[in-house]
Design a protein around this motif. Structure first.
Motif, short mmCIF file in Angstrom:
data_model
loop_
_atom_site.label_atom_id
_atom_site.label_comp_id
_atom_site.label_asym_id
_atom_site.label_seq_id
_atom_site.Cartn_x
_atom_site.Cartn_y
_atom_site.Cartn_z
N ASP A 5 0.84 -1.19 0.00
CA ASP A 5 0.00 0.00 0.00
C ASP A 5 0.88 1.25 0.00
N PRO A 6 0.74 2.12 -0.98
CA PRO A 6 1.60 3.32 -1.04
C PRO A 6 1.37 4.27 0.11
N VAL A 7 2.46 4.75 0.67
CA VAL A 7 2.44 5.77 1.71
C VAL A 7 2.60 7.13 1.03
N PRO A 8 1.85 8.16 1.44
CA PRO A 8 2.07 9.49 0.85
C PRO A 8 3.55 9.86 0.89
N GLN A 9 4.04 10.40 -0.22
CA GLN A 9 5.47 10.66 -0.35
C GLN A 9 6.01 11.56 0.76
N ASN A 10 5.20 12.51 1.19
CA ASN A 10 5.68 13.41 2.24
C ASN A 10 5.69 12.77 3.61
N GLU A 11 5.20 11.53 3.72
CA GLU A 11 5.25 10.79 4.98
C GLU A 11 6.23 9.61 4.92
N HIS A 12 6.63 9.25 3.71
CA HIS A 12 7.44 8.05 3.51
C HIS A 12 8.77 8.11 4.27
N TYR A 13 9.47 9.23 4.13
CA TYR A 13 10.78 9.33 4.76
C TYR A 13 10.69 9.20 6.27
N GLU A 14 9.74 9.90 6.88
CA GLU A 14 9.60 9.83 8.33
C GLU A 14 9.23 8.43 8.79
N LYS A 15 8.40 7.75 8.01
CA LYS A 15 8.04 6.37 8.35
C LYS A 15 9.26 5.46 8.25
N LEU A 16 10.05 5.65 7.21
CA LEU A 16 11.29 4.90 7.06
C LEU A 16 12.20 5.12 8.26
N LEU A 17 12.35 6.37 8.67
CA LEU A 17 13.22 6.70 9.79
C LEU A 17 12.76 6.03 11.07
N VAL A 18 11.46 6.09 11.34
CA VAL A 18 10.94 5.49 12.57
C VAL A 18 11.12 3.97 12.56
N GLU A 19 10.72 3.34 11.46
CA GLU A 19 10.79 1.88 11.39
C GLU A 19 12.22 1.37 11.50
N MET A 20 13.14 2.00 10.80
CA MET A 20 14.51 1.51 10.79
C MET A 20 15.24 1.82 12.09
N SER A 21 14.99 2.98 12.66
CA SER A 21 15.67 3.34 13.91
C SER A 21 15.25 2.43 15.06
N GLN A 22 14.05 1.84 14.94
CA GLN A 22 13.56 0.93 15.97
C GLN A 22 13.90 -0.52 15.67
N GLY A 23 14.56 -0.77 14.54
CA GLY A 23 14.89 -2.14 14.17
C GLY A 23 13.66 -2.97 13.86
N SER A 24 12.63 -2.33 13.33
CA SER A 24 11.36 -3.00 13.08
C SER A 24 11.44 -3.94 11.88
N SER A 25 10.81 -5.10 12.01
CA SER A 25 10.75 -6.07 10.92
C SER A 25 9.42 -5.99 10.18
#
Length: 432
Positions: A69-89
């Motif tokens: 499901d596509p994430v709005p482009q202006n939210e994508h980066y922040e979502k990437l940052l949160v998920e990766m910084s938390q080590g989310s799978s």
């Protein structure tokens, strides 16, 4: 792990979102149950390639169920940052923008495909020979690959063929002739050329860097803004000043209110016939040939000052370092590189192609007029350089400083020389 923040401005991406909304449907998920029972979750974007990835590709791939499901482009980066910084799978695969790829690789948020292949002897090497070499620039590091390219964008010169013919003008290949054409084509109803002073990315990379990129000799991983040590390199030979002067000389032939225009505004004016020439990134022009002036546009390489060099950017997809399904994710990348996924990109209107056989196909070239620019690149011996200022994790912060100083000079608030001196001082102070 140290996480480096990179807050982005999304003006060009907003334009792409709008184009995608016109060209793609929003029926995005397949709900079929597969015998294998595997599910791959993709952190996706709502750009055109992302709509295709989430809809047609997810339905066509049968080895696993794809959730994209596509994430709005202006939210994508922040979502990437949160998920990766938390080590989310949560996500197995990540769609990525070339502008922040160094942050992703530096934080080891994606796995090298060679390392995944080493885990399973049955996996075959990915067929990178099927995509153009220029598209691999942002997925390679230290001899390894970190995903596959999805699209490749580059600045292009688009012009009204009918207006050029009416005036008996030749397509300009240098900035002196470009200025002459802008003046000759300019009327009260139709601007000679478009400038986008109101957008940070649009003005810094679309207006200024397109002029800067041909002024000094650069290698394929150079971006013309920062050197290999991340020190300012944009005015070492006075080229930063010269690029500003090149903008100022065509400002009188830009649309009224150019200081407030960004990517969507420029595309709207151009598609309505309100300007004769427009230089910008290729992905900005999605949908142009669907408008009322279809067939009246010509496409060429951007005029040059001294060297035939083109910036490149684009989007890729890589395997999350925290995915528990790296083998299955690898198989999806393998399927993509065999061509079916790229065929679906093409079938659904993507113009910024990377699959080699598509770019070489005369039928595809006839179908997508903007691909004529690649033939122009070949004739001129054009080489590629990187997207500035991709080298640093706070690339948008650096871009903002440059934008402010360039704009001040273009609008006459300070001299070009002072603007570039101030830009150097400010950039040095914020480099990370």
């Amino acid at each position: 792990m140290t996480i480096v923040k990179n807050h982005r401005e999304m003006s060009r991406r907003t334009a792409l979102k709008a184009a995608a909304a016109l060209l793609a449907a929003y029926n995005l998920r397949s709900t079929r149950a597969l015998a294998a029972g595997e599910n791959l979750n993709i952190l996706n974007m709502n750009l055109l390639f992302g709509e295709t990835l989430g809809n047609q590709i997810s339905k066509s791939y049968t080895a696993a169920e794809i959730s994209a499901d596509p994430v709005p482009q202006n939210e994508h980066y922040e979502k990437l940052l949160v998920e990766m910084s938390q080590g989310s799978s949560t996500y197995d695969l990540l769609t990525l923008d070339a502008l922040f790829i160094n942050q992703v690789l530096g934080n080891q948020w994606v796995k090298a495909v060679e390392d995944i292949q080493a885990e399973d002897a049955s996996l075959q090497p990915l067929q990178y020979q099927n995509v153009i070499p220029e598209s691999l620039k942002f997925v390679q590091r230290d001899g390894k690959h970190y995903g596959i390219p999805l699209t490749l964008a580059t600045p292009i010169f688009v012009y009204r063929k009918d207006l050029f013919e009416a005036k008996g003008l030749s397509v300009p290949t240098n900035w002196d002739d470009y200025r002459k054409c802008a003046e000759a084509l300019h009327t009260n109803e139709v601007a000679g050329n478009i400038l986008l002073l109101g957008g940070q990315d649009a003005h810094m990379s679309g207006d200024w860097a397109t002029r800067l990129m041909s002024m000094t000799k650069l290698g394929p991983t150079d971006d013309g803004v920062l050197d290999g040590s991340n020190q300012p390199a944009f005015n070492t030979e006075g080229q930063g000043v010269k690029a500003i002067e090149r903008i100022k000389e065509v400002l009188p032939f830009a649309p009224k209110g150019a200081e407030g225009l960004d990517y969507p505004d420029g595309l709207s004016l151009f598609s309505q016939g309100k300007a004769a020439m427009f230089i910008s990134w290729s992905d900005v022009f999605s949908g142009l040939e669907n408008g009322p002036l279809k067939g009246k546009f010509g496409y060429a390489a951007v005029p040059s000052e001294k060297y035939q060099q083109q910036m490149t950017g684009g989007f890729s997809i890589g395997v999350s370092a925290f995915s528990q399904k790296s083998i299955e994710s690898y198989k999806f990348l393998d399927w993509m590189l065999k061509g079916e996924g790229y065929k679906l990109f093409l079938d659904n209107g993507e113009m910024n192609l990377v699959f080699k056989s598509q770019l070489e196909d005369p039928a595809v070239q006839a179908r997508i007029p903007s691909l004529a620019v690649y033939q122009d690149f070949k004739k001129r011996g054009t080489t590629t350089i990187a997207l500035p200022p991709y080298r640093v994790p706070n690339s948008v912060e650096v871009q903002r400083v440059l934008y402010e100083e360039i704009l001040a000079a273009v609008l006459g608030r300070k001299s070009p020389d002072l603007a570039m001196k101030d830009a150097e001082t400010r950039v040095k102070a914020i480099i990370r």
